[in-house]
Enzyme design. Structure first.
Site, PDB file in Angstrom:
ATOM      1  CG  HIS A  96       6.170   4.030  -2.330  1.00 27.28           C
ATOM      2  ND1 HIS A  96       6.466   4.370  -0.738  1.00 27.28           N
ATOM      3  CD2 HIS A  96       4.781   3.757  -2.174  1.00 27.28           C
ATOM      4  CE1 HIS A  96       5.186   3.937  -0.254  1.00 27.28           C
ATOM      5  NE2 HIS A  96       4.376   3.443  -0.957  1.00 27.28           N
ATOM      6  CG  HIS A  98       1.623   2.580  -5.484  1.00 26.22           C
ATOM      7  ND1 HIS A  98       1.524   1.391  -4.838  1.00 26.22           N
ATOM      8  CD2 HIS A  98       1.713   3.415  -4.650  1.00 26.22           C
ATOM      9  CE1 HIS A  98       1.731   1.253  -3.864  1.00 26.22           C
ATOM     10  NE2 HIS A  98       1.846   2.599  -3.294  1.00 26.22           N
TER      11      HIS A  98
HETATM   12  P1  AMP Z   1       1.769   2.551   0.476  1.00 25.51           P
HETATM   13  O1  AMP Z   1       0.643   2.234   1.065  1.00 25.51           O
HETATM   14  O2  AMP Z   1       1.781   3.703  -0.635  1.00 25.51           O
HETATM   15  O3  AMP Z   1       2.956   3.066   1.495  1.00 25.51           O
HETATM   16  O4  AMP Z   1       2.257   1.216  -0.325  1.00 25.51           O
HETATM   17  C1  AMP Z   1       3.374   0.349  -0.057  1.00 25.51           C
HETATM   18  C2  AMP Z   1       3.428  -0.626  -1.180  1.00 25.51           C
HETATM   19  O5  AMP Z   1       4.588  -1.334  -0.817  1.00 25.51           O
HETATM   20  C3  AMP Z   1       2.316  -1.790  -0.792  1.00 25.51           C
HETATM   21  O6  AMP Z   1       1.756  -1.794  -2.201  1.00 25.51           O
HETATM   22  C4  AMP Z   1       3.048  -2.957  -0.460  1.00 25.51           C
HETATM   23  O7  AMP Z   1       2.356  -4.001  -1.001  1.00 25.51           O
HETATM   24  C5  AMP Z   1       4.462  -2.855  -1.054  1.00 25.51           C
HETATM   25  N1  AMP Z   1       5.620  -3.296  -0.376  1.00 25.51           N
HETATM   26  C6  AMP Z   1       6.011  -3.336   0.797  1.00 25.51           C
HETATM   27  N2  AMP Z   1       7.013  -4.222   1.299  1.00 25.51           N
HETATM   28  C7  AMP Z   1       7.448  -4.659  -0.020  1.00 25.51           C
HETATM   29  C8  AMP Z   1       8.428  -5.535  -0.377  1.00 25.51           C
HETATM   30  N3  AMP Z   1       9.276  -6.120   0.601  1.00 25.51           N
HETATM   31  N4  AMP Z   1       8.678  -5.529  -1.779  1.00 25.51           N
HETATM   32  C9  AMP Z   1       7.580  -4.791  -2.472  1.00 25.51           C
HETATM   33  N5  AMP Z   1       6.648  -4.208  -2.191  1.00 25.51           N
HETATM   34  C10 AMP Z   1       6.514  -4.077  -0.879  1.00 25.51           C
END
Ligand code: AMP
Ligand code: ZN
Length: 134
Positions: A96, A98
């Site tokens: 993903h 950001h």
């Molecule tokens: P990372 O630390 O780069 O893996 O970021 C994971 C991101 O996914 C975090 O910013 C979380 O807030 C986001 N996240 C986790 N679960 C969900 C969800 N169900 N819907 C939207 N965002 C999510």
């Protein structure tokens, strides 16, 4: 698709999200724990944990979409961030990107930037050692 992956479940609509964009191979939605107003995630639909697991053709919409989202959200200053591996702060094992608006010092992404001193000779030695085949 991976059965246990939360982002695959979001793509399939099995768990709710606030969808910002969808195409054949790309999906974007609001981050559930935003660092700032408008914090969004752009993902390939192809499941893979790290950037190196994703075929090139599954990535080609990502940056143009991140750009369009930043504009649509009205972000002037913002970061695009993509983490790979736990120690690099990756918590969800589906690639993903950001898009994080940085409206002021306090909100948005804060990063440590532990620069190491070097010089051209040391850089040359590293370059010779790595010789990356890209
Ligand atoms: P990372 O630390 O780069 O893996 O970021 C994971 C991101 O996914 C975090 O910013 C979380 O807030 C986001 N996240 C986790 N679960 C969900 C969800 N169900 N819907 C939207 N965002 C999510
Ligand atoms: Zn997945």
């Amino acid at each position: 698709m991976a059965a246990t992956c939360i982002f695959c479940k979001i793509i399939k609509g099995e768990i709710p999200s606030f969808k910002l964009f969808e195409s054949d191979k790309t999906f974007a939605f609001l981050d559930i724990n935003p660092l700032s107003r408008g914090h969004a995630l752009v993902i390939p639909k192809f499941h893979g944990a790290k950037l190196t697991d994703i075929p090139d053709e599954q990535l080609d919409e990502i940056l143009p979409l991140a750009k369009r989202l930043a504009k649509a959200i009205g972000a002037t200053d913002f970061n695009v961030l993509q983490n790979n591996g736990r120690i690099a702060h990756q918590m969800v094992d589906h690639v993903h990107f950001h898009v994080i608006p940085k409206p002021d010092e306090k909100q948005g992404l804060g990063v440590g930037w532990p620069q190491q001193p070097t010089d051209m000779a040391a850089l040359k030695a590293l370059f010779e050692e790595l010789k990356p085949k890209v």
